[in-house]
Design a protein around this motif. Structure first.
Motif, PDB file in Angstrom:
ATOM      1  N   ALA A 133       0.840  -1.213   0.000  1.00  0.00           N
ATOM      2  CA  ALA A 133       0.000   0.000   0.000  1.00  0.00           C
ATOM      3  C   ALA A 133       0.865   1.249   0.000  1.00  0.00           C
ATOM      4  CB  ALA A 133      -0.932  -0.004   1.216  1.00  0.00           C
ATOM      5  N   GLY A 156       3.624   2.756  -3.792  1.00  0.00           N
ATOM      6  CA  GLY A 156       3.404   3.572  -4.983  1.00  0.00           C
ATOM      7  C   GLY A 156       2.747   2.812  -6.115  1.00  0.00           C
ATOM      8  N   ALA A 157       2.561   1.514  -5.958  1.00  0.00           N
ATOM      9  CA  ALA A 157       1.898   0.724  -6.995  1.00  0.00           C
ATOM     10  C   ALA A 157       0.381   0.771  -6.785  1.00  0.00           C
ATOM     11  CB  ALA A 157       2.401  -0.711  -6.950  1.00  0.00           C
ATOM     12  N   ALA A 158      -0.348   0.324  -7.799  1.00  0.00           N
ATOM     13  CA  ALA A 158      -1.812   0.269  -7.693  1.00  0.00           C
ATOM     14  C   ALA A 158      -2.205  -1.102  -7.143  1.00  0.00           C
ATOM     15  CB  ALA A 158      -2.452   0.506  -9.054  1.00  0.00           C
ATOM     16  N   LEU A 159      -2.896  -1.071  -6.015  1.00  0.00           N
ATOM     17  CA  LEU A 159      -3.278  -2.290  -5.318  1.00  0.00           C
ATOM     18  C   LEU A 159      -4.732  -2.593  -5.638  1.00  0.00           C
ATOM     19  CD1 LEU A 159      -2.165  -4.237  -3.098  1.00  0.00           C
ATOM     20  CD2 LEU A 159      -2.978  -2.572  -1.415  1.00  0.00           C
ATOM     21  N   ILE A 210       3.737   0.524 -12.361  1.00  0.00           N
ATOM     22  CA  ILE A 210       4.233   1.161 -13.592  1.00  0.00           C
ATOM     23  C   ILE A 210       5.752   1.153 -13.576  1.00  0.00           C
ATOM     24  CG2 ILE A 210       4.432   3.363 -14.831  1.00  0.00           C
ATOM     25  CD1 ILE A 210       1.577   3.948 -14.308  1.00  0.00           C
TER      26      ILE A 210
END
Lengths: 356, 356
Positions: B326, B329-332, B352
């Protein structure tokens, strides 16, 4: 994430309009569940939330049951009655907190707060009588805008006054509602910053967007805004200052006028904001998820802009354009509203126009 | 969009797992409502869909009521019993159509179909007895994989056979289930293409992704795949050929082995696919919305990749990593499943890693 709500927790959302709907969709991505509280029947957000309570803001029993069934409460609009918030706050935390809400609910309090913080606002004066309006008009000069102190949105509760207008009649039309007169601000553009602050005090702002209004309603937001780098930095810094001063938790929308002398704060909204819808297409983490993360005590996400976007609101009859827009390659967002009334926000469309 | 379902229409989704959930979230963006049909209690998709019917696949009355209450029916998994589909199809269209489903449900039929289409597959042979298994092993050679013809997923219903293994015992362990033996394919990588075809016959494919499996379960997909441009073009072209041959409507997932001699089709899934989850972060329009657009008769959206993405599945205990992820910086993406059992897909994370 020691104080973070674990996946499976329930976010209570006051208000079931499109902002509540998009908050619920973002919460779902994080494995969080949503319970909507909304007085009107079949609100857009109920279609995508696990639960919806349909009850009045005055229904104490319903408010208490709602609060007990959720882990934290947030809101999609700032005009939730104070008494309802009192009932809820006795049971569960409300984020963003009551102070930001109270300040933003009253234009006089808001502008005073902003000035005390050292931020520039339009010149303004309290108006509670025809006499006060006359004095304010003499002090600030006309043209100006007479605005209700409370419950204004999308240009409602505002009247423009020009030199020579009948001030007594203008005041009479307000029917005694407390108001302020705002002096004229010469601006070249309106921009807004969507900022976020976490429970841990971390602050993150999305890139400023440039807004175009029509008939008092937001029409388009273009990102990046055409803004000198120093002003873009100013916009982000003043938003951070505001967030810290309010000890804020969640997403805030700050509207700014770009003037010769710098930025002037128009107003802020203590919630996700129409001018931040572009983030759904331009960033890894959008404003809605950022807000959910903050109110759930999670770390803020990465709101870096990967693409340049033009967001256009679909209002009323714009729904006739849906077939064409669906085929246009842009990202379409519709709010699930049955009836397309004039002036009603029905959806929006995000178009990528370049890479950030 | 003459035959398109208007906003407010209802998509019926057979199956309430994470794929159904993400289809429902995508449908909501387009102002479409969803009704889930799922035998098990509290499915993940029910948290975000307007309605959910909890009933068995054999419950004719429930199936009929479900079909009458929706405008079109799709499915999130390919093993919906045929009889249930018969009941529904008498009332409402099912997209993708029954032929693609029937073919993909049976490995023997699927491989025969692919070969008839001129596409390369692993060598294979039908196995319905110990004798047939012996003959197949002699013809194809070992090592090979004995697979049930039907109802296999995530490596279930498969056993690897090596030279010298007890073939009679291997067949006995199948307990008479019809099977095939697949010969060994020497491949350097597995890639997949997520393709889509609209009601109007338009075809669009997302960029091929490169898959890594562990214990028979997809672990990561990386986009773009490391694939020579000519092979990437082949992958997309053969997917288009498959879509046209099936007169397909919706999203398909095609798994391919990269071999010295070119691409070999492993299998296809007539639905959104785990290896297409990266599109949520890498494209304006993701595989889920593309599928919803197709089954609703809308034009396909723009699936151009704007960012390079690594998708990682979160399986079982991987949920312990959620706090760290969480903050990464990634999309969870979490699926709202209460219990994190070993081997259970609980969520995924899209990171990304560059710009497309």
């Amino acid at each position: 994430m020691t104080d973070a709500l674990p996946p499976g927790s329930v976010i209570g959302i006051l208000g079931g309009g499109q902002l509540g709907r998009m908050l619920a969709l973002a919460a779902a991505r994080l494995g969080l569940r949503c319970h909507i509280y909304e007085p009107s029947e079949t609100p857009p957000a109920a279609q995508v939330a696990e639960r919806c309570t349909t009850a009045a803001w005055e229904d104490r029993a319903a408010l208490e049951a709602f609060a007990r069934g959720v882990d934290v409460v947030t809101y999609e609009f700032e005009n939730v009655p104070t008494e309802a918030l009192d009932v809820i706050e006795a049971i569960r935390p409300i984020r963003p907190g009551r102070r930001a809400l109270a300040i933003s609910q009253d234009r006089l309090t808001e502008k005073t707060f902003l000035q005390d913080l050292g931020l520039a606002t339009a010149p303004f004066s309290e108006v509670g009588s025809a006499d006060q309006l006359r004095t304010a008009a003499e002090t600030l000069g006309l043209p100006g805008i007479l605005k209700t102190r409370r419950f204004g949105y999308d240009g409602k509760g505002q009247v423009r006054l020009r030199e020579g207008d009948d001030l007594a009649a203008a005041w009479a039309a307000m029917q005694g509602t407390p108001a302020i007169l705002e002096g004229f601000v010469a601006f070249s553009a309106e921009v807004s910053v969507i900022g976020a602050r976490g429970v841990d005090g971390a602050v993150a702002c999305f890139d400023p967007g440039e807004n175009v209004h029509e008939d008092g309603i937001l029409r388009t937001t273009t990102v990046p805004a055409r803004l000198a780098p120093s002003l873009a930095a100013d916009a982000v810094l003043l938003t951070g200052r505001l967030l810290n001063a309010l000890d804020y938790v969640g997403v805030i929308g700050v509207e700014l006028f770009v003037c010769d002398g710098g930025l002037v704060v128009n107003e802020f909204a203590p919630r996700v904001h129409n001018s931040g819808h572009w983030t759904q297409t331009g960033c890894t983490i959008c404003q809605f998820e950022q807000h959910v993360r903050a109110v759930a005590g999670w770390p803020l996400g990465d709101g870096t802009r990967h693409s340049d976007v033009v967001m256009e609101n679909l209002i009323g009859n714009d729904m006739d354009r849906v077939p064409e827009l669906a085929a246009s390659g842009a990202a379409l967002h519709l709010y699930g509203k049955a009836e397309a009334r004039a002036g009603r926000k029905m959806g929006h469309v995000n178009r990528i126009v370049g890479h950030g």
